[in-house]
Design an enzyme around this catalytic site. Structure first.
Site, PDB file in Angstrom:
ATOM      1  N   ARG A   2     -11.284  16.247   7.333  1.00 47.27           N
ATOM      2  CA  ARG A   2     -10.987  14.861   6.855  1.00 47.27           C
ATOM      3  C   ARG A   2     -12.843  13.734   7.375  1.00 47.27           C
ATOM      4  O   ARG A   2     -13.605  13.138   8.150  1.00 47.27           O
ATOM      5  CB  ARG A   2     -10.425  13.251   5.777  1.00 47.27           C
ATOM      6  CG  ARG A   2      -9.387  13.765   5.968  1.00 47.27           C
ATOM      7  CD  ARG A   2      -8.483  12.784   5.322  1.00 47.27           C
ATOM      8  NE  ARG A   2      -8.691  12.205   4.231  1.00 47.27           N
ATOM      9  CZ  ARG A   2      -8.432  10.856   4.171  1.00 47.27           C
ATOM     10  NH1 ARG A   2      -7.293  10.838   4.588  1.00 47.27           N
ATOM     11  NH2 ARG A   2      -9.154   9.979   2.404  1.00 47.27           N
ATOM     12  N   HIS A  55       7.656  -5.874  11.068  1.00 47.56           N
ATOM     13  CA  HIS A  55       7.020  -5.766   9.507  1.00 47.56           C
ATOM     14  C   HIS A  55       6.075  -6.065   9.710  1.00 47.56           C
ATOM     15  O   HIS A  55       6.021  -6.692   8.320  1.00 47.56           O
ATOM     16  CB  HIS A  55       7.661  -4.927   8.721  1.00 47.56           C
ATOM     17  CG  HIS A  55       6.817  -4.036   7.933  1.00 47.56           C
ATOM     18  ND1 HIS A  55       7.889  -2.815   7.443  1.00 47.56           N
ATOM     19  CD2 HIS A  55       5.757  -3.897   7.628  1.00 47.56           C
ATOM     20  CE1 HIS A  55       7.123  -1.959   6.267  1.00 47.56           C
ATOM     21  NE2 HIS A  55       5.910  -2.950   6.820  1.00 47.56           N
ATOM     22  N   ILE A  56       5.303  -6.811  10.708  1.00 44.94           N
ATOM     23  CA  ILE A  56       3.593  -7.628  10.353  1.00 44.94           C
ATOM     24  C   ILE A  56       2.390  -7.440  10.073  1.00 44.94           C
ATOM     25  O   ILE A  56       1.947  -8.414  10.621  1.00 44.94           O
ATOM     26  CB  ILE A  56       4.435  -9.049  10.993  1.00 44.94           C
ATOM     27  CG1 ILE A  56       4.137  -8.180  12.972  1.00 44.94           C
ATOM     28  CG2 ILE A  56       5.533  -9.323  11.354  1.00 44.94           C
ATOM     29  CD1 ILE A  56       4.307  -9.484  13.801  1.00 44.94           C
ATOM     30  N   ARG A  94       5.076   3.927   8.666  1.00 50.75           N
ATOM     31  CA  ARG A  94       6.829   3.750   7.649  1.00 50.75           C
ATOM     32  C   ARG A  94       7.245   4.127   9.356  1.00 50.75           C
ATOM     33  O   ARG A  94       7.219   5.116   9.937  1.00 50.75           O
ATOM     34  CB  ARG A  94       6.692   4.623   6.391  1.00 50.75           C
ATOM     35  CG  ARG A  94       6.066   3.727   5.338  1.00 50.75           C
ATOM     36  CD  ARG A  94       6.236   2.470   5.002  1.00 50.75           C
ATOM     37  NE  ARG A  94       6.009   1.769   4.077  1.00 50.75           N
ATOM     38  CZ  ARG A  94       4.862   1.145   3.596  1.00 50.75           C
ATOM     39  NH1 ARG A  94       4.807   0.603   4.776  1.00 50.75           N
ATOM     40  NH2 ARG A  94       5.254   1.020   2.510  1.00 50.75           N
ATOM     41  N   GLU A 107      15.323  -1.246   8.333  1.00 50.41           N
ATOM     42  CA  GLU A 107      14.612  -3.343   8.355  1.00 50.41           C
ATOM     43  C   GLU A 107      15.382  -3.710   7.716  1.00 50.41           C
ATOM     44  O   GLU A 107      15.977  -3.865   6.688  1.00 50.41           O
ATOM     45  CB  GLU A 107      13.060  -2.845   7.826  1.00 50.41           C
ATOM     46  CG  GLU A 107      11.747  -1.911   8.688  1.00 50.41           C
ATOM     47  CD  GLU A 107      10.891  -1.561   8.020  1.00 50.41           C
ATOM     48  OE1 GLU A 107      11.198  -2.895   7.218  1.00 50.41           O
ATOM     49  OE2 GLU A 107       9.675  -0.954   8.502  1.00 50.41           O
ATOM     50  N   VAL A 149       1.025  -1.410  -0.356  1.00 52.43           N
ATOM     51  CA  VAL A 149      -0.432   0.023   0.050  1.00 52.43           C
ATOM     52  C   VAL A 149       0.845   1.310  -0.066  1.00 52.43           C
ATOM     53  O   VAL A 149       0.566   2.177  -0.240  1.00 52.43           O
ATOM     54  CB  VAL A 149      -1.049   0.388   1.517  1.00 52.43           C
ATOM     55  CG1 VAL A 149      -0.370   0.155   2.221  1.00 52.43           C
ATOM     56  CG2 VAL A 149      -2.128   0.990   1.429  1.00 52.43           C
ATOM     57  N   ILE A 207      -7.232   3.683   6.793  1.00 51.17           N
ATOM     58  CA  ILE A 207      -6.483   1.961   8.415  1.00 51.17           C
ATOM     59  C   ILE A 207      -6.977   3.169   9.770  1.00 51.17           C
ATOM     60  O   ILE A 207      -7.208   2.182  10.562  1.00 51.17           O
ATOM     61  CB  ILE A 207      -5.132   2.118   7.931  1.00 51.17           C
ATOM     62  CG1 ILE A 207      -4.684   0.749   6.567  1.00 51.17           C
ATOM     63  CG2 ILE A 207      -4.670   1.685   9.526  1.00 51.17           C
ATOM     64  CD1 ILE A 207      -3.545   0.850   6.883  1.00 51.17           C
ATOM     65  N   GLY A 254      -6.915   7.194   7.375  1.00 51.28           N
ATOM     66  CA  GLY A 254      -7.442   6.913   6.175  1.00 51.28           C
ATOM     67  C   GLY A 254      -8.307   6.111   6.157  1.00 51.28           C
ATOM     68  O   GLY A 254      -8.367   5.758   8.296  1.00 51.28           O
TER      69      GLY A 254
END
Length: 356
Positions: A216, A321-322, A273, A302, A111, A192, A190
């Site tokens: 928003r 990062h899972i 990120r 990473e 994404v 998520i 957003g």
């Protein structure tokens, strides 16, 4: 008997001729197929779509453990029509030059797109597909899990139970912070961010607030969230979840200035990120008690070296990062990436194309 024996060589000859003919046809068909390089052994659903499409011939870096070496990648992309990559591959001018003018479509199984040089892609007229939406639920679930693990000190508690630290019952030992009656802040509202808030609401959160480049209202109305400034987000949040994209504007935006405004009891969570956080400033905030704890699913670099100071802190939970790592989601991502690629190569609208 004789007749039966005599037929066998004829049968074999017939089959041999058929195979030669089929091979020539296959060779001819293969020469007309568009060439694609896949930079990783993506989940099986996506590979199946490519394999059964009859549209492309593809080669892939057949490993899920080690990224394709840069030198190998630069060689393999030469002359390809399409490229399917993951977020570990840097798609820049060097790579696009190596690929050459045949490259018309790039599909990333992610994404996020901070690994792509969008200006170069736009300049060369290369269409880009990506995989939003399909990972929303998985990322939201993981964010909530990470928030709870950090705020209730679950990793620390597990370690104490395993190593003999669990003694007599104590009134304040391993106490953490609860969501009930809290204010949850979301940086980057957003899909998520909304999904995270929807999952946290049953915990009796008192208030949701958010910051974005602009209000928003449509999304905010779904979770009854209030738009506030970045300063107010820092000051008011008991739990601060970072869900923004990494852009030049957001790079290291979570820094000393932000942490200094947060409550000493605040929990900081980042599943977006790693580049949006200044990790040296975060270490300082955690080690001095400026904030109570942090949960990170993303870091820079990473993997984060095991010698990094953040790993020495009990109040910092770091995951590799899972966030999207569920079987359902990763297969959906690979399917979407494959379909984006095939549609793009046919000159049709992608399911999820990135506007350039």
């Amino acid at each position: 008997m004789w007749s039966s024996v005599a037929l066998r060589p004829l049968q074999r000859l017939s089959v041999t001729r058929l195979n030669l003919s089929a091979a020539k046809t296959l060779q001819k068909n293969m020469s007309t197929l568009q060439r694609v390089y896949v930079t990783r052994q993506i989940p099986p659903d996506g590979l199946k779509i490519l394999r059964e499409s009859g549209q492309v011939q593809f080669e892939l870096w057949d490993s899920d453990d080690v990224p394709v070496p840069r030198a190998e990648l630069l060689q393999k992309v030469k002359g390809v029509d399409g490229l399917l990559c993951v977020l570990t591959e840097k798609i820049d001018a060097e790579l696009l030059d190596a690929a050459g003018p045949n490259l018309k479509v790039l599909s990333t199984m992610s994404v996020g797109f901070d690994h792509l040089n969008l200006e170069e892609l736009k300049k060369r007229g290369i269409r880009v597909g990506y995989t939003p939406d399909v990972l929303t639920d998985a990322v939201a679930e993981l964010t909530v899990a990470l928030l709870l693990a950090t705020s209730r000190r679950l990793i620390e508690a597990t370690h104490e139970a395993k190593t003999g630290g669990w003694g007599t019952w104590r009134t304040l030992w391993l106490c953490g912070y609860e969501l009930a009656n809290s204010t949850v802040g979301i940086f980057g509202l957003g899909r998520i961010g909304v999904a995270i808030a929807e999952r946290l609401a049953p915990f009796k959160v008192k208030r949701f607030i958010y910051t974005d480049v602009a209000p928003r209202p449509e999304l905010a109305s779904q979770i009854n969230a209030e738009f506030v400034s970045m300063d107010e987000l820092a000051k008011q949040s008991d739990f601060l979840a970072v869900c923004c994209a990494l852009t030049p504007e957001t790079k290291e935006i979570c820094n000393k200035d932000l942490f200094s405004k947060m409550k000493k009891t605040s929990i900081f969570i980042n599943t977006s990120r790693g580049g949006v956080v200044n990790q040296e400033d975060l270490y300082e905030a955690l080690s001095t008690g400026q904030i109570a704890g942090a949960g990170l699913d993303v870091t820079v670099p990473e993997p984060l070296p095991t010698s990094h100071p953040l790993f020495t802190l009990k109040n910092c939970v770091i995951l590799p990062h899972i966030a999207s790592a569920s079987y359902t989601t990763r297969n959906s991502m690979s399917s979407l990436a494959a379909n984006n690629l095939l549609l793009g190569l046919r000159g049709e609208p992608m399911i999820k194309g990135l506007p350039l």
